[in-house]
Design a protein around this motif. Structure first.
Motif, mmCIF file in Angstrom:
data_model
loop_
_atom_site.group_PDB
_atom_site.id
_atom_site.type_symbol
_atom_site.label_atom_id
_atom_site.label_comp_id
_atom_site.label_asym_id
_atom_site.label_seq_id
_atom_site.Cartn_x
_atom_site.Cartn_y
_atom_site.Cartn_z
ATOM 1 N N UNK A 57 0.810 -1.210 0.000
ATOM 2 C CA UNK A 57 0.000 0.000 0.000
ATOM 3 C C UNK A 57 0.848 1.267 0.000
ATOM 4 N N UNK A 58 2.118 1.142 0.345
ATOM 5 C CA UNK A 58 2.986 2.311 0.381
ATOM 6 C C UNK A 58 3.194 2.870 -1.022
ATOM 7 N N UNK A 59 3.276 4.189 -1.103
ATOM 8 C CA UNK A 59 3.540 4.844 -2.382
ATOM 9 C C UNK A 59 4.999 5.228 -2.546
ATOM 10 N N UNK A 60 5.721 5.377 -1.435
ATOM 11 C CA UNK A 60 7.133 5.752 -1.503
ATOM 12 C C UNK A 60 7.782 5.528 -0.139
ATOM 13 N N UNK A 61 9.105 5.501 -0.149
ATOM 14 C CA UNK A 61 9.902 5.442 1.075
ATOM 15 C C UNK A 61 10.745 6.707 1.122
ATOM 16 N N UNK A 62 10.668 7.444 2.219
ATOM 17 C CA UNK A 62 11.484 8.652 2.402
ATOM 18 C C UNK A 62 12.517 8.387 3.483
ATOM 19 N N UNK A 75 22.548 2.263 8.033
ATOM 20 C CA UNK A 75 21.426 1.409 8.434
ATOM 21 C C UNK A 75 20.123 1.930 7.844
ATOM 22 N N UNK A 76 19.867 3.228 7.998
ATOM 23 C CA UNK A 76 18.618 3.792 7.513
ATOM 24 C C UNK A 76 18.478 3.719 6.007
ATOM 25 N N UNK A 77 19.544 4.062 5.301
ATOM 26 C CA UNK A 77 19.453 4.112 3.846
ATOM 27 C C UNK A 77 19.443 2.713 3.237
ATOM 28 N N UNK A 78 20.173 1.779 3.830
ATOM 29 C CA UNK A 78 20.108 0.406 3.324
ATOM 30 C C UNK A 78 18.721 -0.186 3.550
ATOM 31 N N UNK A 79 18.098 0.144 4.668
ATOM 32 C CA UNK A 79 16.722 -0.311 4.926
ATOM 33 C C UNK A 79 15.763 0.286 3.907
ATOM 34 N N UNK A 80 15.881 1.597 3.674
ATOM 35 C CA UNK A 80 15.000 2.269 2.715
ATOM 36 C C UNK A 80 15.185 1.704 1.305
ATOM 37 N N UNK A 81 16.427 1.533 0.896
ATOM 38 C CA UNK A 81 16.684 1.007 -0.444
ATOM 39 C C UNK A 81 16.198 -0.430 -0.575
ATOM 40 N N UNK A 82 16.366 -1.215 0.474
ATOM 41 C CA UNK A 82 15.889 -2.595 0.439
ATOM 42 C C UNK A 82 14.381 -2.663 0.240
ATOM 43 N N UNK A 84 12.531 -0.292 -1.142
ATOM 44 C CA UNK A 84 12.237 0.195 -2.492
ATOM 45 C C UNK A 84 12.467 -0.878 -3.541
ATOM 46 N N UNK A 85 13.561 -1.610 -3.424
ATOM 47 C CA UNK A 85 13.844 -2.691 -4.370
ATOM 48 C C UNK A 85 12.782 -3.784 -4.279
ATOM 49 N N UNK A 86 12.466 -4.187 -3.042
ATOM 50 C CA UNK A 86 11.542 -5.301 -2.857
ATOM 51 C C UNK A 86 10.124 -4.959 -3.286
ATOM 52 N N UNK A 87 9.722 -3.723 -3.066
ATOM 53 C CA UNK A 87 8.339 -3.308 -3.335
ATOM 54 C C UNK A 87 8.169 -2.576 -4.656
ATOM 55 N N UNK A 88 9.291 -2.256 -5.312
ATOM 56 C CA UNK A 88 9.275 -1.453 -6.537
ATOM 57 C C UNK A 88 8.609 -0.102 -6.288
ATOM 58 N N UNK A 89 9.073 0.573 -5.222
ATOM 59 C CA UNK A 89 8.554 1.887 -4.841
ATOM 60 C C UNK A 89 9.663 2.932 -4.981
ATOM 61 N N UNK A 90 9.312 4.188 -5.210
ATOM 62 C CA UNK A 90 10.321 5.240 -5.354
ATOM 63 C C UNK A 90 10.945 5.620 -4.010
ATOM 64 N N UNK A 210 14.960 9.512 -6.134
ATOM 65 C CA UNK A 210 16.357 9.152 -6.293
ATOM 66 C C UNK A 210 16.492 7.877 -7.123
ATOM 67 N N UNK A 211 17.675 7.692 -7.697
ATOM 68 C CA UNK A 211 18.005 6.438 -8.364
ATOM 69 C C UNK A 211 18.370 5.432 -7.278
ATOM 70 N N UNK A 212 17.495 4.482 -7.039
ATOM 71 C CA UNK A 212 17.676 3.565 -5.908
ATOM 72 C C UNK A 212 18.989 2.800 -6.013
ATOM 73 N N UNK A 213 19.378 2.416 -7.201
ATOM 74 C CA UNK A 213 20.574 1.608 -7.380
ATOM 75 C C UNK A 213 21.846 2.351 -7.003
ATOM 76 N N UNK A 214 21.894 3.646 -7.265
ATOM 77 C CA UNK A 214 23.144 4.384 -7.102
ATOM 78 C C UNK A 214 23.137 5.386 -5.947
#
Length: 230
Positions: A57-62, A75-82, A84-90, A210-214
């Protein structure tokens, strides 16, 4: 409705908030060193499920992207990126000092005089702090920097303005500048993921992602590991 999960781990505070259309629905936080990795996943899970949503249901991760604690940011950014990758969210990134300034601006319990400048500070060890200066509209007037604090710090600004210092780096500033009548201090400030809300909603509306990968944290300085005592 834009449903955004917000993560703040740049300082001693580990905080997660859930916001919809720019309003906080719920948040959890703990202000304690070395707890971030232990609680951040639990916090995110509890907030989403207790509010009656699923991760889909989430639309994005900030995320608060720095400067701040090297380990906390990772820790915070790896969690957020994880997520985003798993959910395909921006992914939405907000500079930590900017979020802190908006936290003060939007706090109904804090009255700020017109013309007062805001200086959020994050402890960077010894007499150094990460800091920036904002006006009460949230406009950045002085670029983010790592400053060594002494009795001459901010002298030009303090000549003509009241400056409100806050954050976990403000204590050392108060020691050096506390006698200046234009130097004001908030000693009870705790960083929070709720402070990301306004900018996260604005960035989502403008598709400022942001570009999640980079994407990498904004460290400002290179990490220097301390030596363990023998």
């Amino acid at each position: 409705m834009s449903l955004i999960l917000q993560i703040e781990t740049a300082t001693t505070s580990c905080s997660v908030a859930l916001a919809a259309d720019g309003k906080v629905l719920a948040f959890k936080q703990v202000n304690e060193r070395n707890k971030h990795a232990e609680v951040i996943t639990l916090f995110t899970e509890e907030l989403v499920t207790n509010a009656g949503f699923t991760y889909n249901d989430l639309d994005a991760i900030a995320v608060s992207c720095g400067p701040g604690s090297y380990t906390g940011l990772r820790i915070g950014i790896s969690t957020a990126k994880g997520l985003c990758f798993a959910l395909d969210k921006p992914l939405i990134a907000i500079e930590t000092l900017e979020a802190m300034a908006y936290g003060i601006i939007n706090d109904p319990n804090i009255v700020i005089s017109k013309g007062t400048l805001l200086c959020p500070m994050i402890d960077a060890r010894r007499m150094e702090v990460y800091c920036a200066v904002f006006n009460t509209d949230g406009e950045k007037l002085r670029a983010t920097a790592a400053d060594i604090i002494d009795e001459n710090s901010f002298s030009e600004l303090l000549k003509d303005h009241q400056v409100l210092f806050f954050g976990d780096g403000a204590d050392k500033c108060q020691v050096a500048l506390g006698s200046n009548p234009n130097a004001l201090f908030i000693n009870s400030f705790e960083n929070s993921a709720t402070y990301l809300t306004q900018r996260a909603a604005e960035k989502f509306k403008n598709s400022d992602f942001e570009d999640v990968a980079y994407f990498e944290p904004y460290y400002l300085k290179n990490f220097i590991a301390g030596k363990k005592a023998l």
